[in-house]
Scaffold this motif. Structure first.
Motif, mmCIF file in Angstrom:
data_model
loop_
_atom_site.group_PDB
_atom_site.id
_atom_site.type_symbol
_atom_site.label_atom_id
_atom_site.label_comp_id
_atom_site.label_asym_id
_atom_site.label_seq_id
_atom_site.Cartn_x
_atom_site.Cartn_y
_atom_site.Cartn_z
ATOM 1 N N HIS A 59 28.292 9.980 -46.563
ATOM 2 C CA HIS A 59 29.487 9.995 -45.724
ATOM 3 C C HIS A 59 29.134 10.179 -44.247
ATOM 4 O O HIS A 59 29.756 9.565 -43.376
ATOM 5 C CB HIS A 59 30.455 11.080 -46.189
ATOM 6 N N VAL A 60 28.144 11.008 -43.963
ATOM 7 C CA VAL A 60 27.717 11.214 -42.576
ATOM 8 C C VAL A 60 27.015 9.966 -42.052
ATOM 9 O O VAL A 60 27.226 9.556 -40.904
ATOM 10 C CB VAL A 60 26.801 12.455 -42.461
ATOM 11 N N LEU A 61 26.222 9.323 -42.881
ATOM 12 C CA LEU A 61 25.471 8.144 -42.475
ATOM 13 C C LEU A 61 26.342 6.919 -42.222
ATOM 14 O O LEU A 61 25.912 5.984 -41.557
ATOM 15 C CB LEU A 61 24.418 7.800 -43.527
ATOM 16 N N ARG A 62 27.559 6.918 -42.715
ATOM 17 C CA ARG A 62 28.458 5.784 -42.448
ATOM 18 C C ARG A 62 28.673 5.608 -40.949
ATOM 19 O O ARG A 62 28.703 4.487 -40.453
ATOM 20 C CB ARG A 62 29.795 5.996 -43.146
ATOM 21 N N GLU A 63 28.822 6.724 -40.247
ATOM 22 C CA GLU A 63 29.002 6.673 -38.794
ATOM 23 C C GLU A 63 27.679 6.836 -38.051
ATOM 24 O O GLU A 63 27.579 6.484 -36.885
ATOM 25 C CB GLU A 63 29.974 7.767 -38.343
ATOM 26 N N GLY A 64 26.701 7.403 -38.724
ATOM 27 C CA GLY A 64 25.401 7.643 -38.121
ATOM 28 C C GLY A 64 25.251 9.081 -37.677
ATOM 29 O O GLY A 64 26.230 9.742 -37.328
ATOM 30 N N ALA A 65 24.041 9.566 -37.707
ATOM 31 C CA ALA A 65 23.749 10.957 -37.341
ATOM 32 C C ALA A 65 22.257 11.111 -37.138
ATOM 33 O O ALA A 65 21.468 10.269 -37.562
ATOM 34 C CB ALA A 65 24.223 11.905 -38.439
ATOM 35 N N THR A 66 21.887 12.229 -36.526
ATOM 36 C CA THR A 66 20.472 12.539 -36.418
ATOM 37 C C THR A 66 20.000 13.171 -37.723
ATOM 38 O O THR A 66 20.801 13.676 -38.518
ATOM 39 C CB THR A 66 20.181 13.522 -35.265
ATOM 40 N N VAL A 67 18.709 13.153 -37.912
ATOM 41 C CA VAL A 67 18.119 13.759 -39.104
ATOM 42 C C VAL A 67 18.455 15.260 -39.152
ATOM 43 O O VAL A 67 18.764 15.797 -40.213
ATOM 44 C CB VAL A 67 16.597 13.502 -39.130
ATOM 45 N N ASP A 68 18.431 15.920 -37.997
ATOM 46 C CA ASP A 68 18.791 17.345 -37.945
ATOM 47 C C ASP A 68 20.222 17.578 -38.410
ATOM 48 O O ASP A 68 20.499 18.535 -39.138
ATOM 49 C CB ASP A 68 18.631 17.903 -36.531
ATOM 50 N N THR A 69 21.137 16.721 -37.988
ATOM 51 C CA THR A 69 22.533 16.856 -38.402
ATOM 52 C C THR A 69 22.662 16.691 -39.909
ATOM 53 O O THR A 69 23.395 17.439 -40.569
ATOM 54 C CB THR A 69 23.415 15.821 -37.674
ATOM 55 N N LEU A 70 21.955 15.734 -40.473
ATOM 56 C CA LEU A 70 21.988 15.529 -41.919
ATOM 57 C C LEU A 70 21.491 16.769 -42.657
ATOM 58 O O LEU A 70 22.102 17.209 -43.637
ATOM 59 C CB LEU A 70 21.148 14.312 -42.296
ATOM 60 N N ALA A 71 20.395 17.338 -42.179
ATOM 61 C CA ALA A 71 19.853 18.542 -42.815
ATOM 62 C C ALA A 71 20.841 19.698 -42.720
ATOM 63 O O ALA A 71 21.039 20.441 -43.690
ATOM 64 C CB ALA A 71 18.515 18.919 -42.186
ATOM 65 N N ARG A 72 21.479 19.867 -41.558
ATOM 66 C CA ARG A 72 22.469 20.945 -41.405
ATOM 67 C C ARG A 72 23.627 20.783 -42.384
ATOM 68 O O ARG A 72 24.132 21.764 -42.928
ATOM 69 C CB ARG A 72 22.998 20.993 -39.970
ATOM 70 N N ARG A 73 24.041 19.555 -42.617
ATOM 71 C CA ARG A 73 25.132 19.322 -43.572
ATOM 72 C C ARG A 73 24.751 19.786 -44.978
ATOM 73 O O ARG A 73 25.566 20.364 -45.681
ATOM 74 C CB ARG A 73 25.513 17.837 -43.611
#
Length: 108
Positions: free
Chosen positions: A55-69
């Protein structure tokens, strides 16, 4: 984050990654994602942590943001979350489901 094994590469913490938009369809079923690459007829299924990342990757994010999620959703440590994100991104990259500009940095 995905069902199956992936080769692990280290992705740079600030790398921006996003799912490919063209020829990709997906559905969420019972908290998991089933995606189909319409160009190759290959499908990928995720578990619940992969669905959070998807869901986060649909809009895009940094690797750090993905890990925080992952840390927020599953009460795991940052190191474990980074390993999970790295593995998930590697599977998506292997299946060419990420935008072409999203290239992992390998560590020697």
């Amino acid at each position: 984050a995905t069902k199956g094994r992936a080769m692990s590469k280290q992705w740079q913490a600030g790398s921006f990654v996003r799912l490919r938009q063209a020829d990709l369809t997906w559905r969420e079923l019972d908290g998991e994602i089933v995606a189909l690459d319409l160009a190759t007829s290959v499908y990928v299924a995720t578990n619940k942590s992969g669905a959070v990342l998807w869901h986060v990757l649909r809009e895009g994010a940094t690797v750090d943001t993905l890990a925080r999620r992952l840390v927020e959703h599953f009460d795991i440590g940052v190191d474990q979350a980074r390993r999970d994100v790295d593995g998930f991104l590697e599977v998506l990259a292997h299946h060419r489901l990420l935008d072409r500009g999203a290239v992992p940095a390998t560590t020697d």
